[in-house]
Design a protein around this motif. Structure first.
Motif, short mmCIF file in Angstrom:
data_model
loop_
_atom_site.label_atom_id
_atom_site.label_comp_id
_atom_site.label_asym_id
_atom_site.label_seq_id
_atom_site.Cartn_x
_atom_site.Cartn_y
_atom_site.Cartn_z
N ALA A 35 23.78 -1.17 -12.11
CA ALA A 35 24.15 -0.93 -13.69
C ALA A 35 24.20 -2.34 -14.18
O ALA A 35 23.68 -2.24 -15.61
CB ALA A 35 25.93 -0.85 -13.58
N VAL A 36 24.45 -3.48 -13.73
CA VAL A 36 24.00 -4.79 -14.37
C VAL A 36 22.66 -5.02 -14.81
O VAL A 36 22.47 -5.23 -16.05
CB VAL A 36 24.63 -6.00 -13.62
N MET A 37 21.76 -4.76 -13.77
CA MET A 37 20.48 -5.05 -14.35
C MET A 37 19.81 -4.04 -15.39
O MET A 37 19.00 -4.42 -16.28
CB MET A 37 19.54 -4.85 -13.10
N GLN A 38 20.41 -2.66 -15.22
CA GLN A 38 19.80 -1.74 -16.20
C GLN A 38 20.42 -2.06 -17.55
O GLN A 38 19.64 -1.95 -18.64
CB GLN A 38 20.47 -0.30 -15.71
N PHE A 39 21.62 -2.56 -17.84
CA PHE A 39 22.25 -2.55 -19.06
C PHE A 39 21.40 -3.90 -19.53
O PHE A 39 21.07 -3.81 -20.94
CB PHE A 39 23.68 -3.04 -18.85
N PHE A 46 17.19 -3.93 -27.16
CA PHE A 46 18.06 -3.41 -28.07
C PHE A 46 18.04 -1.67 -27.99
O PHE A 46 18.09 -1.21 -29.12
CB PHE A 46 17.53 -3.81 -29.67
N ASN A 47 17.90 -1.35 -26.81
CA ASN A 47 18.08 -0.06 -26.68
C ASN A 47 19.32 0.62 -26.24
O ASN A 47 19.75 0.65 -25.28
CB ASN A 47 17.05 0.42 -25.52
N GLY A 48 20.02 1.08 -27.29
CA GLY A 48 21.29 1.40 -27.38
C GLY A 48 21.56 2.63 -26.87
O GLY A 48 22.67 3.01 -26.26
N GLU A 49 20.64 3.47 -26.78
CA GLU A 49 20.51 5.13 -26.29
C GLU A 49 21.07 4.97 -24.72
O GLU A 49 21.72 5.58 -24.14
CB GLU A 49 19.64 5.74 -26.45
N VAL A 50 20.63 3.88 -24.08
CA VAL A 50 20.63 3.63 -22.73
C VAL A 50 21.65 2.70 -22.27
O VAL A 50 22.66 2.91 -21.71
CB VAL A 50 19.60 3.29 -21.81
N SER A 51 21.87 1.56 -23.01
CA SER A 51 22.60 0.50 -22.67
C SER A 51 24.24 0.84 -23.01
O SER A 51 25.15 0.33 -22.41
CB SER A 51 22.33 -0.82 -23.60
N PRO A 56 32.33 0.88 -22.17
CA PRO A 56 33.61 2.10 -22.21
C PRO A 56 33.44 3.05 -23.33
O PRO A 56 33.10 2.37 -24.50
CB PRO A 56 34.79 1.11 -22.31
N PRO A 57 33.61 4.16 -23.24
CA PRO A 57 33.44 5.14 -24.37
C PRO A 57 34.01 4.83 -25.67
O PRO A 57 33.85 5.12 -26.66
CB PRO A 57 33.83 6.72 -23.73
N ALA A 58 35.31 4.12 -25.49
CA ALA A 58 35.99 4.07 -26.58
C ALA A 58 35.59 2.95 -27.42
O ALA A 58 35.87 2.69 -28.78
CB ALA A 58 37.59 3.47 -26.38
N PHE A 59 34.65 2.02 -26.96
CA PHE A 59 34.05 0.84 -27.80
C PHE A 59 32.62 1.09 -28.03
O PHE A 59 31.66 0.44 -28.70
CB PHE A 59 34.07 -0.40 -27.08
N ARG A 60 31.97 2.45 -27.74
CA ARG A 60 30.69 2.63 -27.90
C ARG A 60 30.03 2.53 -29.37
O ARG A 60 28.97 1.75 -29.72
CB ARG A 60 30.03 3.97 -27.20
N SER A 61 30.72 3.04 -30.39
CA SER A 61 30.43 3.28 -31.64
C SER A 61 30.25 1.71 -32.14
O SER A 61 29.20 1.25 -32.83
CB SER A 61 31.00 4.03 -32.26
N ALA A 62 31.15 1.03 -31.82
CA ALA A 62 31.33 -0.33 -32.45
C ALA A 62 30.03 -1.06 -31.68
O ALA A 62 29.81 -2.07 -32.22
CB ALA A 62 32.68 -0.99 -31.83
N TYR A 63 29.74 -0.95 -30.58
CA TYR A 63 28.77 -1.58 -29.66
C TYR A 63 27.68 -1.28 -30.30
O TYR A 63 26.74 -2.17 -30.51
CB TYR A 63 28.93 -1.32 -28.40
N LEU A 64 27.31 -0.05 -30.67
CA LEU A 64 26.00 0.21 -31.06
C LEU A 64 25.93 -0.07 -32.72
O LEU A 64 24.71 -0.70 -33.06
CB LEU A 64 25.69 2.00 -31.33
N ASP A 65 26.89 -0.36 -33.47
CA ASP A 65 26.88 -1.16 -34.78
C ASP A 65 26.59 -2.48 -34.67
O ASP A 65 25.65 -3.08 -35.32
CB ASP A 65 28.24 -0.90 -35.56
#
Length: 144
Positions: A35-39, A46-51, A56-65
């Motif tokens: 998981a660490v290596m893939q992330f 900058f491949n947000g679709e995989v990373s 955590p699901p609650a932070f995904r939109s902020a992470y992608l931004d």
């Protein structure tokens, strides 16, 4: 015929529970390194679709931004995992990284040591926070 007594069975229960926990910890820890290596490999590009799957699901939109803003500000030259240190419960781990990056406005190679926290929830490992340990702050990501 000798039948085990209730007392001897009760003495074996803690041992069996410890073995089950140990096996579960090995399974949990076995999923950590991939998981660490893939992330970080996906983050490097900058491949947000995989990373995003490792946030955590609650932070995904902020992470992608944040990832979108970061991609416009700098580029990664390399991300190397220095060490992965799980805690005793195998539910949390600290990952230390060496990140080489270049800001797009100055083209100077920067070297930053980052420490991130990973937590195991449900059946997956998630990157939950990060901080700069040494070196310049990376714009937008890994707040100091």
């Amino acid at each position: 015929m000798n039948r085990p007594s209730v007392r001897s069975l009760l003495l074996l229960l803690p041992l069996l529970a410890a073995c089950a926990t140990s096996m579960k910890n090995k399974e949990t820890l076995g999923a950590l390194e991939p998981a660490v290596m893939q992330f970080y490999e996906q983050l490097r590009w900058f491949n947000g679709e995989v990373s995003k799957d490792y946030v955590p699901p609650a932070f995904r939109s902020a992470y992608l931004d944040s990832l979108d803003v970061a991609e416009r500000k700098f580029s990664f030259n390399s991300i190397s995992v220095v060490r992965i240190t799980p805690d005793k419960t195998a539910r949390k781990a600290v990952v230390r990284l060496r990140v080489n990056w270049t800001a797009k406005d100055d083209n100077i190679l920067q070297d930053t040591l980052v420490e991130t926290t990973w937590e195991y929830h449900g059946s997956a490992w998630y990157h939950t926070k990060g901080k700069v340990v040494d070196g310049p702050k990376i714009p937008v990501l890994f707040e100091k």
